[in-house]
Scaffold this motif. Sequence first.
Motif, PDB file in Angstrom:
ATOM      1  N   ASP A 132      57.967 131.969 -22.903  1.00 17.90           N
ATOM      2  CA  ASP A 132      56.767 131.934 -23.726  1.00 17.90           C
ATOM      3  C   ASP A 132      56.716 133.068 -24.741  1.00 17.90           C
ATOM      4  N   GLU A 133      57.702 133.972 -24.719  1.00 15.68           N
ATOM      5  CA  GLU A 133      57.759 135.082 -25.663  1.00 15.68           C
ATOM      6  C   GLU A 133      59.026 134.995 -26.498  1.00 15.68           C
ATOM      7  N   ASP A 134      58.922 135.477 -27.732  1.00 20.24           N
ATOM      8  CA  ASP A 134      60.087 135.541 -28.615  1.00 20.24           C
ATOM      9  C   ASP A 134      60.494 137.003 -28.773  1.00 20.24           C
ATOM     10  N   PRO A 135      61.644 137.397 -28.187  1.00 20.96           N
ATOM     11  CA  PRO A 135      62.063 138.796 -28.252  1.00 20.96           C
ATOM     12  C   PRO A 135      62.857 139.152 -29.506  1.00 20.96           C
ATOM     13  N   ALA A 136      62.935 138.231 -30.476  1.00 24.16           N
ATOM     14  CA  ALA A 136      63.716 138.495 -31.686  1.00 24.16           C
ATOM     15  C   ALA A 136      63.201 139.759 -32.372  1.00 24.16           C
ATOM     16  N   GLY A 137      64.122 140.647 -32.721  1.00 24.59           N
ATOM     17  CA  GLY A 137      63.756 141.852 -33.430  1.00 24.59           C
ATOM     18  C   GLY A 137      63.332 143.007 -32.551  1.00 24.59           C
ATOM     19  N   LEU A 138      63.197 142.775 -31.241  1.00 29.02           N
ATOM     20  CA  LEU A 138      62.780 143.852 -30.346  1.00 29.02           C
ATOM     21  C   LEU A 138      63.936 144.807 -30.076  1.00 29.02           C
ATOM     22  N   THR A 139      63.615 146.093 -29.990  1.00 27.35           N
ATOM     23  CA  THR A 139      64.611 147.079 -29.594  1.00 27.35           C
ATOM     24  C   THR A 139      64.784 147.037 -28.079  1.00 27.35           C
ATOM     25  N   ARG A 140      65.793 147.758 -27.594  1.00 25.64           N
ATOM     26  CA  ARG A 140      65.998 147.807 -26.147  1.00 25.64           C
ATOM     27  C   ARG A 140      64.793 148.431 -25.438  1.00 25.64           C
ATOM     28  N   PRO A 208      81.942 141.870 -13.065  1.00 26.81           N
ATOM     29  CA  PRO A 208      80.641 142.290 -12.540  1.00 26.81           C
ATOM     30  C   PRO A 208      80.121 143.564 -13.202  1.00 26.81           C
ATOM     31  N   ALA A 209      80.993 144.347 -13.832  1.00 24.70           N
ATOM     32  CA  ALA A 209      80.604 145.666 -14.336  1.00 24.70           C
ATOM     33  C   ALA A 209      80.071 145.657 -15.763  1.00 24.70           C
ATOM     34  N   LEU A 210      80.411 144.658 -16.572  1.00 24.12           N
ATOM     35  CA  LEU A 210      80.029 144.671 -17.986  1.00 24.12           C
ATOM     36  C   LEU A 210      78.660 144.030 -18.174  1.00 24.12           C
ATOM     37  N   GLY A 211      77.609 144.852 -17.995  1.00 26.82           N
ATOM     38  CA  GLY A 211      76.247 144.358 -18.100  1.00 26.82           C
ATOM     39  C   GLY A 211      75.699 144.468 -19.509  1.00 26.82           C
ATOM     40  N   PHE A 212      74.620 143.722 -19.769  1.00 27.11           N
ATOM     41  CA  PHE A 212      73.981 143.716 -21.084  1.00 27.11           C
ATOM     42  C   PHE A 212      72.605 144.369 -21.054  1.00 27.11           C
ATOM     43  N   VAL A 213      72.011 144.446 -19.883  1.00 23.53           N
ATOM     44  CA  VAL A 213      70.756 145.171 -19.678  1.00 23.53           C
ATOM     45  C   VAL A 213      71.026 146.403 -18.821  1.00 23.53           C
ATOM     46  N   HIS A 214      71.642 146.182 -17.654  1.00 26.00           N
ATOM     47  CA  HIS A 214      72.051 147.298 -16.804  1.00 26.00           C
ATOM     48  C   HIS A 214      73.382 147.866 -17.299  1.00 26.00           C
ATOM     49  N   VAL A 222      76.025 141.739 -12.484  1.00 28.81           N
ATOM     50  CA  VAL A 222      75.427 141.068 -11.322  1.00 28.81           C
ATOM     51  C   VAL A 222      73.921 141.316 -11.296  1.00 28.81           C
ATOM     52  N   LEU A 223      73.515 142.554 -11.532  1.00 28.69           N
ATOM     53  CA  LEU A 223      72.088 142.873 -11.566  1.00 28.69           C
ATOM     54  C   LEU A 223      71.393 142.137 -12.703  1.00 28.69           C
ATOM     55  N   ASP A 224      72.067 142.039 -13.855  1.00 34.91           N
ATOM     56  CA  ASP A 224      71.513 141.283 -14.983  1.00 34.91           C
ATOM     57  C   ASP A 224      71.215 139.842 -14.584  1.00 34.91           C
TER      58      ASP A 224
END
Length: 322
Positions: A132-140, A208-214, A222-224
């Motif tokens: 329901d949200e659009d995160p386009a343009g948001l920073t980390r 498993p190690a290359l995360g995009f959030v963690h 895996v956590l992502d």
Amino acid sequence: MTTVSRRPGLTPRHLTRTAERLSFIYLERCTVHRDANAITATDAEGTTHIPSATIGTLLLGPGTRVTHQAMSVLGETGAAVCWVGEQGVRYYASGRALSRSSTLAEAQARQWANPRSRLAVARAMYRLRFPDEDPAGLTRQELLGREGRRVKDCYRAAATRTGIPWRGRRYVPGDFTSGDAVNQAITAAAQCMYGIAHAVVTSLGCSPALGFVHSGHELSFVLDVADLYKTEIGIPLAFEVAAQDEEDVGSRTRRALRDRINETSLLNRCVDDIKGLLLPEGEATAATEADGDSVTLQTDGGHQIPSGINHAGPDDYEDGLW
């Protein structure tokens, strides 16, 4: 350049795709052994046979012993193995990837290596969790802030729905029983989801190690992946289990989560979500179809050429094959 040996046509690991497997099986106070291509669980009540190729994650609880032969067949079938302690669930080991293709691993590495595409994947993960949200343009930082608020809202909504008093998330690493019933249930659900996500990630051949959030941990991706389903499945189910009874919360949460995962076809969805996040639109199906023992060599311009051939040419060698 040496050639890579081709695998036999029929082995146990070819029998069941990741999306069609059981999410996890929990065993305790038994000896786990092997009988042909099945594993066996033997306790005081007898022996139970479990087809190894149908297992996504095997959770070994207190009092379990596992033989070398059992681990051998689990490794062949690509099942993840988690040792489960009384203080919660901790991932300990995993089997081989079910995928023969490196397509997803290479796509993950490309997306991760570029800071812009890495942020784009993080935004796509947020969109999967909160459509329901659009995160386009948001920073980390903005993504993390919004995610934190949404998770808090989820806790409050689940507490209101189930009538459980909520005093905040409380978990002491290494001390599972220090929290109240609902915090124990949340911990049990989260740790089981980590094991399941790890099984899917490794079975697809991803890192498993290359995360995009963690970041910074061997299980970052895996956590992502596990967090994609936290507010939809994990947290609501934990509150429901805790509202029923405060006794034996950990085991009841695992059983309820297993049933919920089966009802929602979560493994199939998890596979599709990972492919959708890492691959360009329209390539997910092609990646699945191209899962074969195809080994090529990289050349300039991004072109791939056959391996197992001496590319110096016939003038230098009598035989073009290594």
